[in-house]
Scaffold this active site. Structure first.
Site, short mmCIF file in Angstrom:
data_model
loop_
_atom_site.label_atom_id
_atom_site.label_comp_id
_atom_site.label_asym_id
_atom_site.label_seq_id
_atom_site.Cartn_x
_atom_site.Cartn_y
_atom_site.Cartn_z
CE1 TYR A 126 -3.68 2.65 1.17
CE2 TYR A 126 -1.99 3.74 2.41
CZ TYR A 126 -3.39 3.60 1.71
OH TYR A 126 -3.64 4.53 1.37
CD GLU A 131 -6.52 4.02 -1.12
OE1 GLU A 131 -6.03 4.64 -0.21
OE2 GLU A 131 -7.17 3.42 -1.32
#
Length: 378
Positions: free
Chosen positions: A101, A189
């Site tokens: 991530y 993101e």
């Protein structure tokens, strides 16, 4: 304002962030055509601004274009967290070795942006934070110096990224910071950022949230807005230049000035009521805008009373009163209305409303008490 995955990934590609992006399809036949272009295994992904797409059955892997067509047929039209799926993204399938991530958001307490990385990618970062917070690492970004390479190396080390990928990881992170800044984002993101089995570092999914207050600088982003996720009344209010947010109560509020609107909602709560909306008609609202505002409030079937609180500074109270009367001529009002007018031409405004048999109030406390009583049928 949130962007869809395919919209985000197009922006990523424009900035040089490596990602896989196929075609968007609105019908099963378009999905088959898109899969034919790519050839081989593809992933069919629902394009909807909601989490949990995979768990809801909104992401399917297809071995060929025929399976892609079938997958699209099952996904298109489904509801995910109450939102309809109108498009699917057909992406080439990747052979994944590891998922990471990587994201940037605002840290209001630190008054800086913060880059967040985790060795656990492919799942919602909120779930990682709840279940295993030690797997999340953070790096605040100095707005004067930007994101520096040694800071990204620290993140790479913290998530145990193999050293051969550090150079690409640094480049991706700095490009993500570029995307964040140039688009006035509040969140960007890549989840997951994957290492493929052939040794490439690629972003497979992307998410962006844009600061609504900055959209005037980004008409190209405003054009990407998905109205499915917005209240129809909020969208309509924007066309009239009104600041409107729908809430869950039963007392409609029409106020001039954001601070006064907040105070009005507070005092409604103080006296036992629940505001149905935030609505600021602005400092110089004319009769036409007031009429539109009242019409928007009355579209809410939960509204049982309306409180109109006007401080006449720039806005003249008689002009607001004319707007109210104009709305009453066009809309059937079945709920009691309480009006508190103070300031410029207040008496003229009260005189105009007297003939409409509206409930008037001498103070904000008086107005709140009367509106709460009216909403309860007292």
């Amino acid at each position: 304002m949130n962007l869809h995955e395919y919209q985000t990934k197009r922006i990523f590609l424009d900035h040089g962030i490596p990602t896989l992006l196929g075609d968007v399809a609105a019908t099963p036949s378009e999905a088959k055509t898109a899969a034919d272009k790519l050839g081989g295994r593809v992933v069919v992904k629902a394009q909807v601004l909601a989490g949990g797409r995979g768990k809801a059955g909104g992401i399917k892997v297809a071995a060929n274009s025929g399976e892609a067509q079938q997958a699209a047929a099952s996904i298109l039209g489904m509801q995910i967290n109450g939102l309809p799926v109108r498009k699917v993204l057909i992406d080439p399938a990747a052979e994944i070795e590891r998922e990471i991530y990587l994201g940037i958001t605002n840290d209001r307490a630190a008054r800086k942006a913060v880059m967040i990385a985790s060795a656990e990618g492919g799942v919602e970062i909120e779930e990682v934070a709840r279940r295993n917070p030690t797997k999340i690492v953070r790096q605040h970004i100095n707005p004067l110096y930007g994101l520096r390479s040694y800071e990204v190396r620290d993140l790479a080390l913290s998530v145990d990224l193999p050293r051969p990928h550090w150079e690409t990881f640094i480049r991706v992170a700095q490009k993500l910071w570029e995307v964040y800044q140039q688009n006035d984002a509040t969140l960007v993101e890549i989840n997951p950022l994957v290492i493929t089995k052939d040794g490439k570092l690629i972003g497979l999914d992307g998410k962006m949230s844009i600061d609504d207050n900055a959209l005037a600088r980004h008409p190209e982003l405003e054009a990407l807005r998905d109205h499915d996720v917005e209240e129809a009344t909020e969208t309509e209010a924007k066309t009239h230049g009104l600041s409107f947010i729908k809430l869950g109560g039963d007392i409609g509020c029409m106020v001039n000035g954001a601070g006064l609107a907040m105070a009005t909602m507070d005092i409604i709560k103080l006296y036992g009521g629940e505001p149905a909306n935030f609505l600021d008609i602005g400092g110089g609202a004319e009769a036409e805008k007031v009429s539109a505002a009242l019409g928007i409030i009355l579209q809410d079937p939960q509204v049982k009373a309306i409180l109109i609180n006007i401080f006449g500074g720039i806005t003249r109270c008689d002009e607001v009163a004319r707007g109210i009367l104009a709305a009453l001529d066009q809309i059937e009002v079945r709920v009691p209305m309480v009006a508190r007018l103070v300031g410029t031409n207040a008496q003229e405004g009260r005189d105009l409303l007297a003939g409409a048999h509206m409930i008037t109030a001498s103070s904000l406390i008086d107005a709140a008490e009367k509106a709460v009583a009216a909403s309860k049928g007292l």
